[in-house]
Structure formats: C-alpha cells, structure tokens
Design a protein around this motif. Structure first.
Motif, PDB file in Angstrom:
ATOM      1  N   HIS A  69       0.811  -1.223   0.000  1.00 19.68           N
ATOM      2  CA  HIS A  69       0.000   0.000   0.000  1.00 19.68           C
ATOM      3  C   HIS A  69       0.843   1.271   0.000  1.00 19.68           C
ATOM      4  CE1 HIS A  69      -3.265  -2.742   0.644  1.00 19.68           C
ATOM      5  NE2 HIS A  69      -2.772  -3.132   1.808  1.00 19.68           N
ATOM      6  N   SER A  70       2.150   1.167  -0.317  1.00 13.99           N
ATOM      7  CA  SER A  70       2.959   2.377  -0.493  1.00 13.99           C
ATOM      8  C   SER A  70       2.545   3.021  -1.802  1.00 13.99           C
ATOM      9  CB  SER A  70       4.444   2.020  -0.525  1.00 13.99           C
ATOM     10  OG  SER A  70       4.856   1.536   0.728  1.00 13.99           O
ATOM     11  N   ARG A  71       2.769   4.315  -1.901  1.00  9.46           N
ATOM     12  CA  ARG A  71       2.410   5.011  -3.136  1.00  9.46           C
ATOM     13  C   ARG A  71       3.590   5.860  -3.604  1.00  9.46           C
ATOM     14  NH1 ARG A  71       0.360   8.007   1.036  1.00  9.46           N
ATOM     15  NH2 ARG A  71       0.373  10.264   0.759  1.00  9.46           N
ATOM     16  N   THR A 118       6.277   6.654  -0.684  1.00 11.57           N
ATOM     17  CA  THR A 118       5.554   7.268   0.419  1.00 11.57           C
ATOM     18  C   THR A 118       4.714   6.173   1.057  1.00 11.57           C
ATOM     19  OG1 THR A 118       5.466   9.362  -0.773  1.00 11.57           O
ATOM     20  CG2 THR A 118       3.923   9.095   1.061  1.00 11.57           C
ATOM     21  N   THR A 119       4.730   6.137   2.379  1.00  5.57           N
ATOM     22  CA  THR A 119       4.000   5.090   3.097  1.00  5.57           C
ATOM     23  C   THR A 119       3.257   5.714   4.266  1.00  5.57           C
ATOM     24  OG1 THR A 119       4.246   2.884   4.073  1.00  5.57           O
ATOM     25  CG2 THR A 119       6.005   4.456   4.537  1.00  5.57           C
ATOM     26  N   ASP A 126       5.414  15.181   7.361  1.00  7.08           N
ATOM     27  CA  ASP A 126       4.050  14.701   7.621  1.00  7.08           C
ATOM     28  C   ASP A 126       4.202  13.294   8.200  1.00  7.08           C
ATOM     29  OD1 ASP A 126       1.462  13.797   7.684  1.00  7.08           O
ATOM     30  OD2 ASP A 126       1.055  14.140   5.547  1.00  7.08           O
ATOM     31  N   PRO A 127       4.143  13.141   9.523  1.00  5.67           N
ATOM     32  CA  PRO A 127       4.377  11.833  10.138  1.00  5.67           C
ATOM     33  C   PRO A 127       3.380  10.761   9.701  1.00  5.67           C
ATOM     34  CG  PRO A 127       4.275  13.569  11.811  1.00  5.67           C
ATOM     35  CD  PRO A 127       3.880  14.179  10.510  1.00  5.67           C
ATOM     36  N   ALA A 128       2.204  11.173   9.218  1.00  8.02           N
ATOM     37  CA  ALA A 128       1.213  10.197   8.757  1.00  8.02           C
ATOM     38  C   ALA A 128       1.539   9.685   7.356  1.00  8.02           C
ATOM     39  CB  ALA A 128      -0.177  10.822   8.768  1.00  8.02           C
ATOM     40  N   ALA A 129       2.406  10.413   6.630  1.00  6.10           N
ATOM     41  CA  ALA A 129       2.768  10.003   5.268  1.00  6.10           C
ATOM     42  C   ALA A 129       4.255  10.251   5.033  1.00  6.10           C
ATOM     43  CB  ALA A 129       1.934  10.768   4.241  1.00  6.10           C
ATOM     44  N   PRO A 130       5.104   9.510   5.743  1.00  6.15           N
ATOM     45  CA  PRO A 130       6.547   9.706   5.552  1.00  6.15           C
ATOM     46  C   PRO A 130       6.985   9.281   4.153  1.00  6.15           C
ATOM     47  CG  PRO A 130       6.137   7.842   7.014  1.00  6.15           C
ATOM     48  CD  PRO A 130       4.809   8.476   6.729  1.00  6.15           C
ATOM     49  N   ARG A 131       7.917  10.049   3.602  1.00  5.28           N
ATOM     50  CA  ARG A 131       8.494   9.704   2.295  1.00  5.28           C
ATOM     51  C   ARG A 131       9.891   9.148   2.553  1.00  5.28           C
ATOM     52  NH1 ARG A 131       8.070  12.461  -3.471  1.00  5.28           N
ATOM     53  NH2 ARG A 131       6.214  11.202  -3.349  1.00  5.28           N
ATOM     54  N   VAL A 132      10.137   7.968   1.991  1.00  7.09           N
ATOM     55  CA  VAL A 132      11.381   7.236   2.254  1.00  7.09           C
ATOM     56  C   VAL A 132      12.256   7.267   1.003  1.00  7.09           C
ATOM     57  CG1 VAL A 132      12.347   4.999   2.931  1.00  7.09           C
ATOM     58  CG2 VAL A 132      10.135   5.731   3.861  1.00  7.09           C
ATOM     59  N   TYR A 133      13.543   7.534   1.218  1.00  8.26           N
ATOM     60  CA  TYR A 133      14.549   7.515   0.158  1.00  8.26           C
ATOM     61  C   TYR A 133      15.592   6.476   0.557  1.00  8.26           C
ATOM     62  CZ  TYR A 133      12.520  12.072  -0.980  1.00  8.26           C
ATOM     63  OH  TYR A 133      11.655  13.082  -1.307  1.00  8.26           O
ATOM     64  N   VAL A 134      15.852   5.526  -0.322  1.00  3.94           N
ATOM     65  CA  VAL A 134      16.799   4.445  -0.017  1.00  3.94           C
ATOM     66  C   VAL A 134      17.792   4.320  -1.158  1.00  3.94           C
ATOM     67  CG1 VAL A 134      17.081   1.997   0.540  1.00  3.94           C
ATOM     68  CG2 VAL A 134      14.955   3.175   1.147  1.00  3.94           C
ATOM     69  N   VAL A 135      19.082   4.224  -0.790  1.00  2.00           N
ATOM     70  CA  VAL A 135      20.101   3.847  -1.762  1.00  2.00           C
ATOM     71  C   VAL A 135      20.739   2.576  -1.213  1.00  2.00           C
ATOM     72  CG1 VAL A 135      22.238   4.465  -2.947  1.00  2.00           C
ATOM     73  CG2 VAL A 135      20.522   6.236  -2.437  1.00  2.00           C
ATOM     74  N   SER A 136      20.494   1.475  -1.906  1.00  2.00           N
ATOM     75  CA  SER A 136      21.031   0.181  -1.486  1.00  2.00           C
ATOM     76  C   SER A 136      22.201  -0.168  -2.392  1.00  2.00           C
ATOM     77  CB  SER A 136      19.939  -0.880  -1.574  1.00  2.00           C
ATOM     78  OG  SER A 136      20.442  -2.128  -1.170  1.00  2.00           O
ATOM     79  N   THR A 137      23.371  -0.363  -1.788  1.00  2.00           N
ATOM     80  CA  THR A 137      24.592  -0.617  -2.551  1.00  2.00           C
ATOM     81  C   THR A 137      25.065  -2.037  -2.302  1.00  2.00           C
ATOM     82  OG1 THR A 137      25.183   1.710  -2.299  1.00  2.00           O
ATOM     83  CG2 THR A 137      26.936   0.186  -2.990  1.00  2.00           C
ATOM     84  N   ALA A 138      25.135  -2.833  -3.367  1.00  2.00           N
ATOM     85  CA  ALA A 138      25.635  -4.203  -3.273  1.00  2.00           C
ATOM     86  C   ALA A 138      27.010  -4.245  -3.918  1.00  2.00           C
ATOM     87  CB  ALA A 138      24.685  -5.158  -3.990  1.00  2.00           C
ATOM     88  N   THR A 139      27.975  -4.800  -3.189  1.00  2.00           N
ATOM     89  CA  THR A 139      29.332  -4.937  -3.682  1.00  2.00           C
ATOM     90  C   THR A 139      29.694  -6.409  -3.682  1.00  2.00           C
ATOM     91  OG1 THR A 139      29.756  -2.909  -2.440  1.00  2.00           O
ATOM     92  CG2 THR A 139      31.639  -3.961  -3.426  1.00  2.00           C
ATOM     93  N   PRO A 140      30.123  -6.923  -4.844  1.00  2.00           N
ATOM     94  CA  PRO A 140      30.442  -8.352  -4.884  1.00  2.00           C
ATOM     95  C   PRO A 140      31.644  -8.716  -4.024  1.00  2.00           C
ATOM     96  CG  PRO A 140      30.876  -7.297  -7.016  1.00  2.00           C
ATOM     97  CD  PRO A 140      30.319  -6.273  -6.115  1.00  2.00           C
TER      98      PRO A 140
END
Length: 190
Positions: free
Chosen positions: A87-89, A109-110, A176-190
C-alpha cells in the motif's frame, strides 16, 4: 515352360552385411549424427535468442535516465533488500551497475505503520533514525535528481552489513508523520 530358378540370395558384402543391412546401418548412423548435432544446435539457437531478448530488455532499462515510476521487481527488492511495504504510493526506482558495485535507488511514500514495517524488515528501527540526518550522499542524490531542502524534517540511518549483503542509506522525510516519504540507496558490492 520351364520354371525359372529362384535367384540366389544376395551375397554378403565384405563386412558380412547384405546391401539392405548396409543401407539400414547408414540411415541409422545418419539419423544419430543428425540428432547428436541438430538437437544441441537447436538448443543453442533458442538460448541465444532468449539471451539476446533479455539483453535488449536490460539495455532498455539501464539506458533509462532517472527514476522509473513503478515498483522494482521482486527479485531486485530481494537482492538489494529493499522491502517496500504494501500500500505504499509514489513508488519509483532506478538501478545502476558497474564492475565495482550495483545500486538500487528507491523512493516511496507510506504510512507511519508502513515506515515501522519497512525499517523492521530492513533490520533496523525508527530509534536508529538520527533526527536531522540525510544519509543519502550528494553524489547519489544527484544521480536521480533528489533534493533534501533544509526546511523539511529529515531523519536518516545507514544500515551496514557484511558483503555480499547490501549496505542501505535510508533517509526519511517526516514532515508529515502520517505520510513519511522514504529515500533508499542500497549498494551491493560483490
């Protein structure tokens, strides 16, 4: 009328086979050769076409610049360990790869409960979020055009893991604590 004597059976050839046996053996040998060469050749042709199609799809995806307004595939989310809550948008993502590392950029946004679920499933918690911290670096933010203006309520954390598991920089806009916006940078290194 005198009956014609029956012709004698054909004489065996030098290998002890009759002409009919020789023809059958040659047909059988030809069939085996065709099967031994034809089936693998057909398999290679089909595999090559599938590989080309897959490469074209990946090329089209990687040539896209900026965020794509859609959910990353389940496989990408699993590999980069980015468990986007249901249900994230406003979900968008972008992936980069080179010989040193691969990165998945995700924005969504969740809800408050969705943020807690995301953080828990990511192996961290809301208490790990440092108020005022923007953990996504300027270079990474520039790749996808993210800006983090100072008039927002930012909190962030970096969740480090041993290789080959990814390290995730997580920044959350809690204006807006009821609709936090999340930013993620996921880094995979072999």
């Amino acid at each position: 009328m005198t009956p014609t004597p029956a012709s004698p059976p054909p004489a065996p050839g030098p290998t002890g086979e009759t002409r009919a046996q020789t023809i059958r053996r040659r047909w059988f040998t030809a069939l085996v050769i065709v099967l031994l060469i034809g089936i693998p050749a057909g398999y290679l042709a089909v595999s090559a076409e599938q590989s080309r199609s897959s490469g074209r799809d990946k090329e089209a995806e990687s040539s896209a610049s900026g965020l794509r307004d859609s959910w990353p595939s389940k496989m990408k989310r699993r590999v980069f360990e980015v468990p986007i809550p249901a249900h994230s948008r406003d979900v968008a993502y972008f992936e980069t790869s080179n010989w040193k590392s691969s990165r998945l950029y995700v924005r969504f946004t969740t809800t408050g409960a969705g943020l807690d679920t995301f953080l828990g499933d990511s192996g961290t918690s809301r208490s790990a979020l440092e108020p005022g911290a923007v953990t996504v670096g300027d270079h990474e933010a520039g790749v996808v055009g993210w800006t983090f203006p100072p008039d927002r309520h930012w909190s962030g954390t970096t969740h480090r893991q041993d290789r080959p598991r990814p390290t995730r920089d997580i920044t959350v806009d809690l204006t807006d604590p009821a609709a936090p916006r999340v930013y993620v940078v996921s880094t995979a290194t072999p």
